[in-house]
Write a protein that holds these residues in place. Structure first.
Motif, PDB file in Angstrom:
ATOM      1  N   VAL A 178     -41.795  25.676  21.185  1.00 62.92           N
ATOM      2  CA  VAL A 178     -40.541  25.550  21.564  1.00 62.92           C
ATOM      3  C   VAL A 178     -40.462  24.976  23.052  1.00 62.92           C
ATOM      4  O   VAL A 178     -40.780  25.994  23.917  1.00 62.92           O
ATOM      5  CB  VAL A 178     -39.700  26.648  21.021  1.00 62.92           C
ATOM      6  N   VAL A 179     -39.954  23.916  23.252  1.00 60.55           N
ATOM      7  CA  VAL A 179     -39.782  23.481  24.797  1.00 60.55           C
ATOM      8  C   VAL A 179     -38.219  23.528  24.986  1.00 60.55           C
ATOM      9  O   VAL A 179     -37.445  23.035  24.461  1.00 60.55           O
ATOM     10  CB  VAL A 179     -40.349  21.909  24.690  1.00 60.55           C
ATOM     11  N   THR A 180     -38.143  23.966  26.275  1.00 55.07           N
ATOM     12  CA  THR A 180     -36.860  24.054  26.646  1.00 55.07           C
ATOM     13  C   THR A 180     -36.910  23.416  28.138  1.00 55.07           C
ATOM     14  O   THR A 180     -37.899  23.068  28.695  1.00 55.07           O
ATOM     15  CB  THR A 180     -36.212  25.547  27.042  1.00 55.07           C
ATOM     16  N   SER A 181     -35.529  23.178  28.879  1.00 56.18           N
ATOM     17  CA  SER A 181     -35.652  22.584  29.967  1.00 56.18           C
ATOM     18  C   SER A 181     -35.021  23.633  31.060  1.00 56.18           C
ATOM     19  O   SER A 181     -33.887  24.120  30.864  1.00 56.18           O
ATOM     20  CB  SER A 181     -34.711  21.271  30.189  1.00 56.18           C
ATOM     21  N   HIS A 182     -35.843  23.808  32.162  1.00 61.47           N
ATOM     22  CA  HIS A 182     -35.252  24.855  33.062  1.00 61.47           C
ATOM     23  C   HIS A 182     -34.021  24.541  33.866  1.00 61.47           C
ATOM     24  O   HIS A 182     -33.721  23.224  34.299  1.00 61.47           O
ATOM     25  CB  HIS A 182     -36.476  25.054  34.353  1.00 61.47           C
ATOM     26  N   GLY A 183     -33.006  25.355  33.728  1.00 61.15           N
ATOM     27  CA  GLY A 183     -31.785  25.036  34.282  1.00 61.15           C
ATOM     28  C   GLY A 183     -30.795  24.426  33.439  1.00 61.15           C
ATOM     29  O   GLY A 183     -29.533  24.031  34.225  1.00 61.15           O
ATOM     30  N   ARG A 184     -31.072  23.814  32.196  1.00 63.77           N
ATOM     31  CA  ARG A 184     -30.368  23.205  31.531  1.00 63.77           C
ATOM     32  C   ARG A 184     -30.161  23.813  30.119  1.00 63.77           C
ATOM     33  O   ARG A 184     -29.034  23.555  29.395  1.00 63.77           O
ATOM     34  CB  ARG A 184     -30.977  21.742  31.382  1.00 63.77           C
ATOM     35  N   THR A 185     -31.066  24.108  29.613  1.00 58.79           N
ATOM     36  CA  THR A 185     -31.169  24.741  28.380  1.00 58.79           C
ATOM     37  C   THR A 185     -30.555  25.989  28.337  1.00 58.79           C
ATOM     38  O   THR A 185     -30.861  26.927  29.055  1.00 58.79           O
ATOM     39  CB  THR A 185     -32.562  24.658  27.682  1.00 58.79           C
ATOM     40  N   ALA A 235     -41.217  29.328   9.566  1.00 57.69           N
ATOM     41  CA  ALA A 235     -42.120  28.984  10.632  1.00 57.69           C
ATOM     42  C   ALA A 235     -42.474  30.076  11.264  1.00 57.69           C
ATOM     43  O   ALA A 235     -41.854  31.046  11.823  1.00 57.69           O
ATOM     44  CB  ALA A 235     -41.221  27.859  11.188  1.00 57.69           C
ATOM     45  N   GLU A 236     -43.667  29.893  11.985  1.00 60.85           N
ATOM     46  CA  GLU A 236     -44.365  30.871  13.099  1.00 60.85           C
ATOM     47  C   GLU A 236     -44.198  30.327  14.226  1.00 60.85           C
ATOM     48  O   GLU A 236     -44.825  28.874  14.581  1.00 60.85           O
ATOM     49  CB  GLU A 236     -45.721  31.115  12.630  1.00 60.85           C
ATOM     50  N   ILE A 237     -43.149  30.914  15.112  1.00 60.23           N
ATOM     51  CA  ILE A 237     -43.035  30.426  16.658  1.00 60.23           C
ATOM     52  C   ILE A 237     -44.291  30.971  17.552  1.00 60.23           C
ATOM     53  O   ILE A 237     -44.350  32.274  17.700  1.00 60.23           O
ATOM     54  CB  ILE A 237     -41.744  30.978  17.075  1.00 60.23           C
ATOM     55  N   LEU A 238     -45.105  30.163  18.027  1.00 56.46           N
ATOM     56  CA  LEU A 238     -46.461  30.463  18.835  1.00 56.46           C
ATOM     57  C   LEU A 238     -45.940  30.884  20.244  1.00 56.46           C
ATOM     58  O   LEU A 238     -46.589  32.084  20.825  1.00 56.46           O
ATOM     59  CB  LEU A 238     -47.387  29.289  18.942  1.00 56.46           C
ATOM     60  N   GLY A 239     -44.739  30.294  20.690  1.00 51.80           N
ATOM     61  CA  GLY A 239     -44.594  30.634  22.284  1.00 51.80           C
ATOM     62  C   GLY A 239     -43.541  29.536  22.540  1.00 51.80           C
ATOM     63  O   GLY A 239     -43.042  28.649  21.712  1.00 51.80           O
ATOM     64  N   ALA A 240     -43.398  29.583  23.865  1.00 58.81           N
ATOM     65  CA  ALA A 240     -42.290  28.682  24.475  1.00 58.81           C
ATOM     66  C   ALA A 240     -42.859  28.210  25.540  1.00 58.81           C
ATOM     67  O   ALA A 240     -43.591  28.611  26.329  1.00 58.81           O
ATOM     68  CB  ALA A 240     -40.754  29.457  24.464  1.00 58.81           C
ATOM     69  N   ILE A 241     -42.203  26.995  25.905  1.00 57.18           N
ATOM     70  CA  ILE A 241     -42.555  26.333  27.275  1.00 57.18           C
ATOM     71  C   ILE A 241     -41.085  25.862  28.140  1.00 57.18           C
ATOM     72  O   ILE A 241     -40.204  25.560  27.315  1.00 57.18           O
ATOM     73  CB  ILE A 241     -43.289  25.078  27.034  1.00 57.18           C
ATOM     74  N   ILE A 242     -41.132  26.339  29.236  1.00 57.19           N
ATOM     75  CA  ILE A 242     -39.841  26.146  30.160  1.00 57.19           C
ATOM     76  C   ILE A 242     -40.421  24.835  31.065  1.00 57.19           C
ATOM     77  O   ILE A 242     -41.233  25.040  32.035  1.00 57.19           O
ATOM     78  CB  ILE A 242     -39.563  27.266  30.997  1.00 57.19           C
ATOM     79  N   ASN A 243     -40.230  23.684  30.802  1.00 58.36           N
ATOM     80  CA  ASN A 243     -40.277  22.276  31.252  1.00 58.36           C
ATOM     81  C   ASN A 243     -39.215  21.949  32.576  1.00 58.36           C
ATOM     82  O   ASN A 243     -38.061  22.616  32.517  1.00 58.36           O
ATOM     83  CB  ASN A 243     -40.361  21.394  30.269  1.00 58.36           C
TER      84      ASN A 243
END
Length: 587
Positions: A547-554, A571-579
C-alpha cells in the motif's frame, strides 16, 4: 512521475504490533526534535506575527517623555525622637497629598494652558487607556450627560460650562500623567511628569513644583491670618482685663487696709501685663508670617530635558511579544500536531494496522549521473541495465521484497490510497531492481484509470493485458522485453470491464499460476483505491499487496480503511510505503 526513495532502515519484522505497547511510549528527545522539524513553521510564523504587531504598536504609539523635579521638605515638628519620627512621616504624607490636590494640578493646567492642548482634552481615549481601564474595571468613557442631569436637579445648581468641563478633563488627565513620591525615608519628594515632548514634560514638572510651593505658602499664610485674627480678639480681652486689674490695684493702693490683698492685686496685674505682652509679641510674629510667608519645601533639583523616551519601552515590548508569540506558536503547533491525521511517521501506519514493515521514500528528481530520470522505452535496442535510473535507497526496499519472495510471495500488487501517491513509479523501480539482481521479472500495468507505465514505456504497443486475457498465447508477443531479465506487459485498450475485475473472475486465458512458472517475480500496478474498485477485485488473487501513501497528504484514517477493506476480501497486506517524504525524515 519520477520519485527517488530513501529506505527508513526498518526491517520487515521490526514494527510488530505486539512489541509496540499500544502507542503509549514515553516522550523522547527524538519525538521532540521531530515535532520541531515538522511544526517549526507554525512557531516561527506565529512569533513573527506577534513581533510584527509589537513593531506596529511601537511605530504608531505616541512616545512619552518623563521629567522629574526634586524638593526637600522641612517638617515643623517637636517632641521626643520617636514622636518626631512619627510626626515627620505624617507631615510628609500630608504634603504629598497636597501636591496631588486639584488646586495644585488645576493651577498647573491654567498656567500652561493645558485645557486647550489636544493631548489633555482628547475626548477619545487611546487603545492602551481603554485596555487599562477595562482591566481596572473602570469605564473608558466619561458620561457627561448624567452629570449635567444631576447638576440641574440638585438644589438648582448651574451646569458646567464647556470651558469648565475641558478644564476638569485636563486636570484628570494630568493627574494620571503625574507621579509624586517620597524618595526612601528621606524628606525629599520627587515630582515626575509625562508628556509627548521633552520640553512639555519639563515645564509640567517644574510648574507643579512651583504650584505646590505656592499652595504651601498660601496655606501657611491663611493659617497665620486666622491665628492673627484670633490673637487680636484675645488681646482686646487681655487689654480690658489688664485695665480692670490696674484700676483695682490703683483704688486699693490709695486706701491700703490689707497688705496681703495689695500683694495679690499687684501679682494679678503683673500676670495680666505679662500675658498681654506675650500675646502682643505672638501677634507681631503672626503678622510677619502673613506679610513674609516661608514655605516648608524648596526645590533642590529642577527638571532637565529627558534624553530618551520613557514609554513605550521598545526592548521590553519586543521581548514580551517574542515570548508570547513563541508560547502561542508552540501551543498552536502542539494542537495542530495532535489533531493532524495525515501520515508523517511510519509508526502511525504500523501501530494502527499491525503491518510488518513500513518504508519511507523521499523525493529526488535526479539519477546517480545527475540527469533527469527517464525510463528506457521498449524497442530502443539496448539491453544494458546501466541505462535504467538508479534511485538511492530503493535497493533496501527491493531487498525486503526479495525476502518476501523467499516466502513464495511472487505476485505482488502495488496500490496507492489516492492518485498521485507514486504507486506506478514504485512498481517500476521494484521491477527494475529485481531484474538487475538476476531474477526473471514481469511488470504488469493493470491501472485502467491511469496507465502511466504503458504511456511511458510502450506508448505505441498494439496489444496488451486486455488482449492476453482473451487469448493466452498472445503473452509471448504482448510482453515486451526491456532487458534480458525484465519484461513489461502494457495495459492495452480497455473497454467496459477493467482487466483487474476480469482477472478476479478466474475465467480468463491468463492465470498468475502459469506466470509463476516462467517468472521469479511479478509486479502488478493497480489503480488507486479511492478512484477504482480494482484493488478489491484483484488483491485476493495476488500473493500480497504493498500500500502506497503520500507523506503529509494521505490521511491515516483513509489508509486504515483501505487496508481493512482489502483484508476483508482476503488480501494479504505485506507492508506500506510512505512516499514523497522530506529528506529530514531520514533522521
Amino acid at each position: 512521475m519520477t520519485t527517488s526513495t530513501i529506505f527508513s532502515g526498518v526491517s520487515p519484522i521490526s514494527l510488530s504490533p505486539a512489541n509496540n505497547g499500544g502507542g503509549n511510549s514515553p516522550l523522547t528527545l527524538r519525538d521532540m526534535l521531530f515535532f520541531l522539524r515538522m511544526r517549526w513553521l507554525w512557531i516561527v510564523v506565529t512569533t513573527i506575527v506577534f513581533l510584527a504587531m509589537a513593531a506596529g504598536y511601537l511605530l504608531t504609539a505616541v512616545p512619552s517623555f518623563v521629567a522629574s523635579t526634586q524638593l526637600v521638605i522641612f517638617p515643623q515638628v517637636n517632641g521626643s525622637e520617636a514622636q518626631r519620627a512619627f510626626a515627620e512621616d505624617a507631615f510628609i504624607e500630608g504634603q504629598l497629598e497636597i501636591a496631588k490636590s486639584s488646586d495644585v494640578i488645576g493651577g498647573t493646567v491654567r498656567l500652561l494652558d493645558l485645557d486647550n492642548d489636544p493631548e489633555f482634552v482628547d475626548q477619545e481615549p487611546s487603545l492602551q487607556d481603554r485596555a487599562k481601564n477595562w482591566l481596572m474595571g473602570i469605564s473608558s468613557q466619561v458620561d457627561t450627560a448624567p452629570q449635567e442631569a444631576t447638576g440641574k436637579g440638585t438644589h438648582g445648581a448651574q451646569p458646567q460650562t464647556e470651558k469648565e468641563r475641558l478644564q476638569d478633563w485636563a486636570i484628570a488627565t494630568l493627574l494620571n500623567m503625574v507621579e509624586i513620591r517620597r524618595i526612601g525615608s528621606s524628606t525629599i519628594i520627587e515630582i515626575s511628569a509625562a508628556a509627548s515632548t521633552p520640553q512639555k514634560a519639563v515645564d509640567i514638572a517644574d510648574t507643579l513644583a512651583r504650584q505646590y510651593i505656592q499652595k504651601n505658602i498660601a496655606m501657611k499664610a491663611d493659617a497665620s491670618r486666622q491665628y492673627s485674627d484670633w490673637l487680636e480678639k484675645f488681646i482686646r480681652e487681655q487689654q480690658r482685663g489688664l485695665a480692670d486689674a490696674a484700676s483695682a490695684l490703683s483704688t486699693f493702693t490709695n486706701a491700703p487696709r490689707d497688705q496681703f490683698k495689695l500683694a495679690e492685686l499687684q501679682s494679678a496685674t503683673d500676670a495680666r501685663r505679662t500675658l498681654y505682652e506675650s500675646t502682643l509679641t505672638q501677634l507681631t510674629e503672626a503678622k510677619q508670617r502673613i506679610t513674609y510667608p516661608v514655605s516648608d519645601a524648596t526645590i533642590i533639583s529642577r527638571a532637565t530635558l529627558p534624553l530618551s523616551k520613557a514609554r513605550p519601552r521598545s526592548t521590553l515590548i519586543i521581548a514580551f511579544a517574542g515570548a508570547v508569540g513563541l508560547g502561542v506558536g508552540l501551543a498552536l503547533a502542539m494542537i495542530r500536531h495532535a489533531g493532524d491525521r495525515r501520515i508523517i511517521r511510519p509508526h502511525q501506519i504500523a501501530d494502527a494496522n499491525g503491518l510488518p514493515f513500513v518504508t519511507l521514500l523521499s523525493r529526488s528528481m535526479k539519477t546517480r549521473n545527475g540527469h533527469p530520470t527517464r525510463f528506457l522505452a521498449a524497442g530502443t535496442g539496448s539491453s544494458s541495465t546501466a541505462a535504467y535510473p538508479v534511485i538511492p535507497g530503493m535497493a533496501e526496499l527491493s531487498a525486503t521484497v526479495v525476502g518476501l519472495r523467499r516466502k513464495r510471495r511472487v505476485v505482488i500488487g502495488v496500490v496507492a490510497v489516492d492518485p498521485g501517491n507514486g504507486a506506478s513509479t514504485i512498481a517500476r523501480e521494484l521491477a527494475v531492481l529485481s531484474s538487475i539482481s538476476g531474477a526473471h521479472t514481469l511488470l504488469i500495468d493493470a491501472a485502467a484509470q491511469k496507465s502511466s507505465l504503458s504511456k511511458s514505456i510502450a506508448p505505441h504497443s498494439s496489444i496488451g493485458l486486455v488482449d492476453v486475457l482473451d487469448n493466452g498465447e498472445l503473452i509471448q508477443t504482448a510482453a515486451l522485453p526491456l532487458t534480458s531479465t525484465l519484461k513489461f506487459l502494457p495495459l492495452g485498450k480497455v473497454e467496459a470491464v477493467t482487466p483487474a475485475i476480469r482477472l478476479s473472475s478466474r475465467r480468463t486465458q491468463l492465470s498468475f499460476a502459469d506466470l509463476k512458472k516462467e517468472f521469479d517475480a511479478i509486479f502488478v500496478d493497480i489503480s488507486a483505491f479511492s478512484t477504482s474498485p480494482d484493488a478489491n477485485a484483484i488483491a485476493p488473487e495476488l500473493d500480497g499487496v504493498l500500500v502506497v501513501t503520500s507523506h503529509g497528504r494521505t490521511s491515516i484514517d483513509d489508509t486504515t480503511r483501505v487496508i481493512d477493506t482489502m483484508r476483508n476480501v482476503g488480501a494479504e497486506i505485506l507492508g506500506a510505503i510512505i512516499n514523497h517524504a522530506p529528506k529530514r525524515m531520514q533522521s
